[in-house]
Design a protein around this motif. Structure first.
Motif, PDB file in Angstrom:
ATOM      1  N   PHE A 161       0.862  -1.179   0.000  1.00 37.05           N
ATOM      2  CA  PHE A 161       0.000   0.000   0.000  1.00 37.05           C
ATOM      3  C   PHE A 161       0.894   1.223   0.000  1.00 37.05           C
ATOM      4  N   LYS A 162       0.512   2.271  -0.772  1.00 35.03           N
ATOM      5  CA  LYS A 162       1.207   3.559  -0.677  1.00 35.03           C
ATOM      6  C   LYS A 162       0.141   4.606  -0.430  1.00 35.03           C
ATOM      7  N   VAL A 163       0.165   5.198   0.758  1.00 38.03           N
ATOM      8  CA  VAL A 163      -0.862   6.180   1.081  1.00 38.03           C
ATOM      9  C   VAL A 163      -0.403   7.582   0.709  1.00 38.03           C
ATOM     10  N   HIS A 164      -1.258   8.322  -0.002  1.00 35.06           N
ATOM     11  CA  HIS A 164      -0.964   9.704  -0.366  1.00 35.06           C
ATOM     12  C   HIS A 164      -2.102  10.592   0.095  1.00 35.06           C
ATOM     13  N   ARG A 165      -1.759  11.715   0.719  1.00 41.72           N
ATOM     14  CA  ARG A 165      -2.804  12.685   1.047  1.00 41.72           C
ATOM     15  C   ARG A 165      -2.932  13.603  -0.155  1.00 41.72           C
ATOM     16  N   VAL A 166      -4.122  13.742  -0.667  1.00 44.91           N
ATOM     17  CA  VAL A 166      -4.302  14.600  -1.840  1.00 44.91           C
ATOM     18  C   VAL A 166      -5.418  15.610  -1.590  1.00 44.91           C
ATOM     19  N   PRO A 167      -5.400  16.733  -2.304  1.00 47.59           N
ATOM     20  CA  PRO A 167      -6.423  17.765  -2.067  1.00 47.59           C
ATOM     21  C   PRO A 167      -7.775  17.410  -2.664  1.00 47.59           C
TER      22      PRO A 167
END
Lengths: 861, 235
Positions: free
Chosen positions: A812-818
Motif C-alpha cells: 500500500f502507498k498512502v498519499h494525502r491529496v487535495p
C-alpha cells in the motif's frame, strides 16, 4: 479415474472412411472438403467418444456434431432399421435455434433423401422435432404420437420433458446428446443443465455419448469435465483456426477528455458513420440496453433519413418477434447497422458482418473474441474488429484486452459449484419423475461436475426444505416432496407437482425491474426506461437522478412503476443508475497492473514510453500518446498504481475519502471494499459508504483512520468479515430473492394464475425478513450467501490479494491529496455505491431525531 | 383529554375512559401469499401478540379497543388462517378490555362471518366523545357532522423515508393535521411485514389532505415514538 485427452485432427481419408456412400455423395456435392473442425470431430463422434469441440465462432461446429449422427441414422434408415425412438438430443441455451437447425440438419436430411430417391434407394423417414417454451400444445401432442429421431430443445424444456409420463419413454435408449454453446453455460443455467443431463442418463437404459460444442473459452479441461460429469472420460478437440484478427483501438476527437462535452459525442457518431460507409454491415456491441437505444437514436438524429430502415437494435428485453425480425433481416443483408447490448454474442447465424465495433470494454478476452467471431461468416474471412472508447480507463482496459486477444491469452471462466437453489429445483424434478432411494439420488447428483463435492449435510438440508420441515405445523402447505426417513426414500407430494414444475422451471430470475414513466407535466404517460428495485428504495420524492443520459425528478411509485417528471435542469441529488455491468476479469486486471508497472518505469522518458506502449499494445501512436498523457497526469498528481503498488489516496470532500487503486476487477474489489468498509465502520461504529468499480474502490465516512483500517483486514479473516458485512447491505436481500425464485419458494405460475412480474414482485425486504425469522441457516439463505461470495464477488482472489499484501509482494502507498486524482475520477463519479450499515435502524432514528431537533432549535433562534 | 402514541397504537384517555386504537392488521397475509405461490411461513400472528403484550403491560386494561379495519387480508373469501387468527385475536383482545369494536376495511368483505362467530358485529364507523373512528377508504356525509372533532383512521399505511444524505431508512409513522374543521389522525398499519408507503408520495385516501403541513410522529423500537414536527421539515 476420468481421463481428459487432447486430440489431433483425423485425416480426410479417415473421415471419408466412416461415411456412408450416400452421405459422402451428398457432402461432396455441397462442400469441397471437410473443415478443420470436422476433421477433429466427426470420426470421434461417430466412434461414440465423449468429446468437447472448441472452435472460434463460425467454425462449422453444428454440422460437425450432426454429420456423424446423420451418417449413423441414415445408414439405419437405408437398412429399414430405424426404430421409433429418440436417437439424439440436441440442447442449446438459445431461445431460437430454427435457422441453424434448418441449415445444419433439416436441409441436409431433406437433400440426402432427395438424392436417395434419385438413386432409387428406399429410405425410412427421419423425423426431427423442435421443442422450446414456445412450442404449442398441438405440436407437443403430435411429437408424442410421432416420436422424433432427433430432438432439438432448450435446457429448460429438456428438464420438463423428463417429468412427462409418456414422452419420456421415447428417451429410453438415447444414443447421443449434443450440447451447443457451452461457453454460454458457465453460470447457474449450466449448473442446472449438468443435473438435467444426469437425469437424462437415468431415464435412458444406455449411456448416451456426450458431445459439447464451444466457442473460444478456457480452461478447456474444466469445461470438458462440466460436460461429461465427474466420472467419465472426454476427448478435447481444440481447433485452432489460423484466423488472423484485424483489430484496432480508437477514440473520437483529438483527445478523449473532450468526451464529456456533446461536441465529442458528435465526433463519435461521425466516426461510426464513416465506418458504416466503408462496410456492408456493421455490428455494434454496447453492453447495456440503454446505451443501445441511445446510439440508435443519436445516429438517426445526426444523419436524418440516412439510416431509415437500415438500422436495428437487438437486446434481450425485446420481444421474440422483434429479435427474429432483426436476425432475419441481417441474414438477408438488409441492414447496415445492428446495435446490440450483449444478446448477439451467441452463435445464431446472422449472415455476413464485415465489422464488429465494441463501444465500451467487453471486460474479458473470451468475450471480446466471441464478439469479433461474429464478423466474417465464411471460414476464410479474417474477422475485423474495432474498439471505440470514450474514456481513458476504457482506453487502457481495451488496450490490454486487445493485446491479450492478439497473443491468444484467454481468461478463465468459472462455473458455480454446489448451488443449493438449483439443486432444490432439480431434486423436485427428480422426485416427480419417480421415487428415489436417498443414497442413489445423492450419488446421481454427485455425478454432475458441479456437485461432485456436495456434502451430505447440504443435500439433506435441501431435502428438509423441500419436505416442508421448516414450516413445522404448516408443513402440508409447503411440502413439495415427502422424505421417508425409515425407508430412505423420496417422492413427490401433491397432485399439482408436475404442473408446478413444468410452469416454473428455470434459473433466470424474473427481473424486478421498475418501469420509469413520466407522471406529470410534459410527456405524461411516456415510458422512459428502467431502474431496479434497489435504486427505487433509495429515492425520496423530489430526488433528481440521471437515466439514459436524461435528468428526471422522482415523484412517487405505484406497483412496478416509478413516476417522474422530465425536463429537469437542476443537478442530480443522487448518483445515476447503472445496470449491473459486466465485471472485468481478474486476470485482465492483473494484466493492466503489469502494463502500468512497465509504463511507470519509463514515465520520465516520453518518447521511450510512447514507443513502448505502441509495441506492447500493438496500437497506433496517437493512442499511445493519449495513454501517456493519462499516466503522466496521475504520476504528477500522486503516483501511478501498478501490480505491486496499491495507491491509497486520502482526501476530504464533505466527508473523508480513502480511495484504493486496486485494479482487480469489480468482483474482487467488491469483497475488498466491503471488508475494509466493515473495518472502518467498526472502529467508529458508524456507517461507511463505499463505491466500487473494476479499477478500484473507495470508502467514505466521518473519520477514516487509514492506519488501523488497512492493518485490520487479514486474509485468514476475510470470509468471516464478509459474512457479517453482507448481512448489513442490500445485496444479500436482492440475491436471496433470486435464489428463492429458483428454489421454488416464489412461483411465477401457481394454480393457473400466471402472474405478471409486477404481481409476483415480492419485495426483497419482506422475504428476507420473513426467512430470517425461520432460521439463519435456512439453506436457500445460505445459497444466497454463497452466490454473493462466489459468483457475484470473488472472495478467493480477494484472499489471494490480501496474502500478497501480507507477504509484501504488493504494498500500500498512502498519499494525502487535495481532491480526487485523475485515475480516481471515474470511480468517484460512476462507482456503484453501497453502504455498510453498522448503525442499528432504531439507533439511526434516534440520532436523526436529535439532529432534527437541533436544526429546528437553531432556526428558532 | 389526552392522546398518546404508544408504539403503533393510539391511546386516548378521556374522562378516565381509556381507548386503545389499532391500525390495519391484515391477518391471513401469509396464507394469501402462499396461495399466490410465495412460500413464507406464518410468524406474524405471534409477533403481533408479543407487541400487544408489551403495550398492555404499559397501558393496563382499557375500556375500549377499536380495530380500524383491514383486520384480515383476503378480499374474496375467508382463508383458514384468517378464521384461526382472527378468532384467536378477538379472544385475546376481549380479555384486555370491556368492549371490542371492529370496523370494516376494504379488505374485510367477508370478515362479518368470522366476527359473528366471535360474537362481534362489524361496523362501518364508530363515534365516541367527539372522535369519529373510520377505516379511511371512503368519504361519507356523516363524517362532517358538527359534533365530530376528530377523524381517526388507518388504511393509508403511512410511512416515511429518513435520510442523512447517504443512507435511507423507512419507518412507520402517524400523521396528525387539520382538514376543513376536523382534526385528522392517521395510524400506521399494525402488521409488521410491510412498512408502508412514504406519505410524501401517495397517501391514497379520498381526501386532499395538506400532508406537508401535517405533524409526523415516527415509530421506533420499544414503543418509542419520535415527533419530527411538520412533514415539510423532513429532508
Amino acid at each position: 479415474m476420468a481421463e481428459i485427452t487432447y486430440i489431433n485432427q483425423s485425416s480426410s481419408e479417415e473421415v471419408n472412411g466412416i461415411l456412408n456412400p450416400l452421405v459422402k455423395e451428398w457432402f461432396f456435392g455441397k462442400f469441397k472438403d471437410f473443415s478443420l473442425t470436422q476433421l477433429y470431430g466427426v470420426k470421434n463422434i461417430y466412434g461414440r467418444k465423449n468429446i468437447l469441440v472448441s472452435a472460434p465462432t463460425g467454425g462449422t461446429k453444428t454440422l460437425t456434431a450432426f454429420l456423424g449422427i446423420i451418417n449413423y441414422i441414415v445408414e439405419l434408415a437405408l437398412k429399414n432399421e430405424l426404430e421409433n425412438k429418440i436417437y439424439a438430443v440436441y440442447v442449446s441455451p438459445l431461445k431460437a435455434l430454427s435457422n441453424d437447425i434448418s441449415v445444419n440438419l433439416i436441409s441436409p436430411l431433406a437433400e440426402i433423401r432427395e438424392l436417395a430417391e434419385k438413386k432409387g434407394l428406399v429410405m425410412q423417414e427421419v423425423r426431427v422435432a423442435l421443442r422450446t417454451g414456445d412450442t404449442e400444445k398441438k405440436e407437443r401432442v403430435s411429437q408424442s404420437k410421432h416420436i422424433p429421431h432427433i430432438f432439438i430443445t432448450t435446457p429448460e424444456s429438456l428438464a420438463i420433458v423428463l417429468t412427462t409420463t409418456k414422452f419420456v419413454e421415447s428417451l429410453k435408449a438415447l444414443e447421443f446428446i449434443v450440447v451447443d454453446e457451452i461457453h454460454a453455460l458457465t453460470n447457474k443455467r449450466g449448473v442446472y443443465l449438468s443435473l438435467t443431463l444426469e437425469r437424462l442418463c437415468d431415464a435412458s437404459l444406455i449411456e448416451p455419448v456426450r458431445i459439447g460444442l464451444s466457442a473460444t473459452i478456457a480452461p478447456l479441461d474444466e469445461i470438458a469435465k462440466f460436460l461429461v460429469g465427474s466420472e467419465r472420460d472426454c476427448l478435447i478437440a481444440e481447433v485452432k483456426l489460423l484466423k488472423k484478427i484485424e483489430i484496432g483501438l480508437d477514440f473520437p476527437g483529438e483527445s478523449i477528455l473532450e468526451g464529456e462535452s456533446t461536441g465529442n459525442l458528435k465526433k463519435f457518431y461521425q466516426m461510426i458513420d464513416e465506418l458504416v460507409d466503408k462496410s456492408k454491415t456493421v455490428l455494434i456491441f454496447t453492453n447495456t440496453r440503454n446505451a443501445t437505444e441511445r446510439i440508435i437514436h443519436h445516429l438517426q438524429l445526426s444523419f436524418p433519413g440516412k439510416y431509415e430502415g437500415l438500422i436495428g437494435a437487438h437486446h434481450s428485453s425485446m420481444s421474440k418477434e422483434k429479435r427474429f425480425e432483426i436476425e432475419d433481416r441481417l441474414r438477408k443483408g438488409e441492414l447496415k447497422v445492428v446495435v446490440s447490448s450483449t444478446s448477439l454474442e451467441l452463435g445464431i447465424d446472422i449472415g455476413g458482418i464485415d465489422l464488429v465495433v465494441m463501444v465500451k470494454s467487453p471486460k474479458s478476452v473470451s468475450r471480446a473474441l466471441q464478439r469479433i467471431g461474429r464478423a466474417g461468416h465464411k471460414l476464410h474471412d479474417n474477422p475485423k474488429g474495432r474498439f471505440i472508447v470514450l474514456d481513458r480507463d476504457d482506453l487502457m482496459e481495451c488496450g490490454v484486452i486487445m493485446k491479450r486477444m492478439i497473443e491468444k491469452d484467454i481468461d478463465k471462466a468459472e462455473i458455480p459449484k454446489n448451488a443449493l437453489d438449483v439443486l432444490a429445483q432439480q431434486i423436485y424434478g427428480m422426485a416427480i419423475t419417480r421415487i428415489w432411494d436417498v443414497d442413489d439420488m445423492l450419488k446421481k447428483i454427485r455425478q454432475s461436475y458441479c456437485y461432485k463435492d456436495l456434502s451430505k449435510d447440504d443435500f439433506f438440508s435441501v431435502v428438509s426444505y423441500l419436505a416442508g420441515d421448516y414450516a413445522l405445523e404448516h408443513r402440508h402447505v409447503y411440502a413439495k416432496i415427502w422424505y421417508d426417513v425409515e425407508k430412505k426414500q423420496i417422492g413427490k407430494k401433491g397432485m399439482l407437482a408436475r404442473v408446478i414444475y413444468m410452469t416454473n422451471v428455470g434459473t433466470i430470475p424474473a427481473e424486478g425491474f421498475i418501469g420509469v414513466v413520466i407522471g406529470a407535466g410534459e410527456g405524461k404517460g411516456r415510458d422512459v426506461g428502467q431502474i431496479d428495485e434497489g435504486f427505487l428504495e433509495k429515492m425520496k420524492r423530489g430526488d433528481i437522478f440521471v437515466l439514459g443520459g436524461q435528468k428526471y425528478q422522482y415523484l412517487f411509485s405505484r406497483g412496478m412503476k416509478a413516476f417522474v417528471r422530465a425536463g429537469v435542469t437542476r443537478n442530480p441529488t443522487i448518483p445515476s443508475w447503472f445496470s449491473e455491468m459486466l465485471p472485468l476479469n481478474f486476470e485482465v486486471g492483473l494484466g493492466i497492473g503489469r502494463f502500468r508497472k512497465l509504463v511507470k518505469e519509463k514515465i520520465d522518458d516520453k518518447e521511450k514510453c510512447i514507443k513502448f506502449i505502441q509495441e506492447y499494445l500493438y496500437c497506433e501512436r496517437y493512442v499511445a500518446l493519449e495513454m501517456y498523457g493519462y499516466f503522466l497526469e496521475q504520476n504528477e498528481f500522486s503516483e501511478i498504481p501498478d501490480e505491486k503498488t496499491i495507491v491509497v489516496e486520502k482526501f476530504k470532500q464533505e466527508k473523508e475519502y480513502l480511495l484504493f487503486h486496486s485494479c482487480y476487477g469489480r468482483r474482487v474489489n467488491d469483497a475488498l471494499a466491503r471488508a475494509y468498509a466493515f473495518a472502518a465502520g467498526r472502529l467508529k461504529h458508524r456507517d461507511v459508504e463505499m463505491g466500487i468499480n473494476d479499477h478500484g474502490f473507495f470508502l467514505s465516512g466521518v473519520e477514516l483512520d487509514e492506519k488501523s483500517i488497512l492493518s485490520w483486514v487479514k486474509s485468514k479473516d476475510l470470509k468471516e468479515i464478509l459474512k457479517e458485512a453482507i448481512e448489513k447491505t442490500d445485496i444479500l436481500k436482492r440475491r436471496f430473492r433470486h435464489c428463492a425464485s429458483r428454489s421454488l419458494m416464489i412461483l411465477r405460475n401457481y394454480k393457473g394464475r400466471n402472474k405478471s412480474v409486477g404481481k409476483q414482485q415480492v419485495h426483497s425486504e419482506f422475504l428476507y425478513t420473513a426467512v430470517k425469522k425461520i432460521s439463519n441457516e435456512f439453506p436457500i439463505l445460505r445459497e444466497a450467501r454463497r452466490e454473493v461470495f462466489e459468483d457475484l464477488m470473488d472472495v478467493k482472489s480477494a484472499e489471494l490479494v490480501l496474502k500478497w499484501i501480507e507477504e509484501g509482494s504488493v504494498k500500500f502507498k498512502v498519499h494525502r491529496v487535495p481532491i480526487v486524482s485523475p485515475f480516481g475520477l471515474n470511480l468517484i463519479v460512476q462507482g456503484r455505491s453501497d453502504i455498510i450499515k453498522l448503525e442499528d435502524k432504531a439507533v439511526f432514528l434516534k440520532r436523526m431525531h436529535d439532529l432534527h431537533l437541533k436544526v429546528i432549535k437553531e432556526k428558532g433562534k | 383529554m389526552k392522546i398518546e402514541y404508544i408504539g403503533k397504537c393510539l391511546l386516548i384517555n378521556d374522562k378516565d375512559e381509556k381507548v386503545l386504537v389499532v391500525g390495519d392488521l391484515h391477518l391471513g397475509y401469509e396464507e394469501a401469499m402462499n396461495r399466490s405461490g410465495v412460500f413464507v411461513t406464518r410468524e406474524m400472528y405471534n409477533e403481533m401478540i408479543k407487541e400487544f403484550d408489551e403495550i398492555f403491560l404499559n397501558v393496563g386494561r382499557v375500556e375500549k379497543i377499536i380495530l380500524l379495519g383491514d383486520v384480515k387480508h383476503a378480499f374474496s373469501g375467508n382463508l383458514s388462517q384468517e378464521w384461526n387468527d382472527v378468532l384467536r385475536l378477538i379472544e385475546y383482545l376481549k380479555g384486555k378490555c370491556m368492549e371490542l369494536i371492529i370496523l370494516k376495511g376494504n379488505h374485510d368483505n367477508y370478515l362479518v362471518n368470522i366476527a359473528r362467530k366471535g360474537e362481534i358485529e362489524v361496523e362501518k364507523n364508530y363515534f365516541w366523545n367527539g372522535f369519529m373512528f373510520l377505516h379511511g377508504d371512503v368519504d361519507s356525509v356523516e363524517l362532517y357532522d358538527k359534533k365530530i372533532e376528530y377523524w381517526v383512521m388507518g388504511h393509508a399505511h403511512p410511512a416515511i423515508k429518513i435520510s442523512d444524505g447517504s443512507k435511507i431508512e423507512k419507518y412507520k409513522c402517524f400523521l396528525a393535521g387539520k382538514y376543513k374543521d376536523k382534526k385528522v389522525i392517521i395510524l400506521p398499519s399494525f402488521f409488521p411485514l410491510v412498512i408502508g408507503s412514504d406519505v410524501r408520495e401517495d397517501l391514497n385516501v379520498p381526501w386532499e389532505f395538506d400532508v406537508e403541513n401535517f405533524e409526523i410522529k415516527v415509530v421506533g423500537d420499544n414503543l418509542e415514538v419520535f415527533d419530527f414536527g411538520k412533514v415539510k421539515k423532513i429532508r
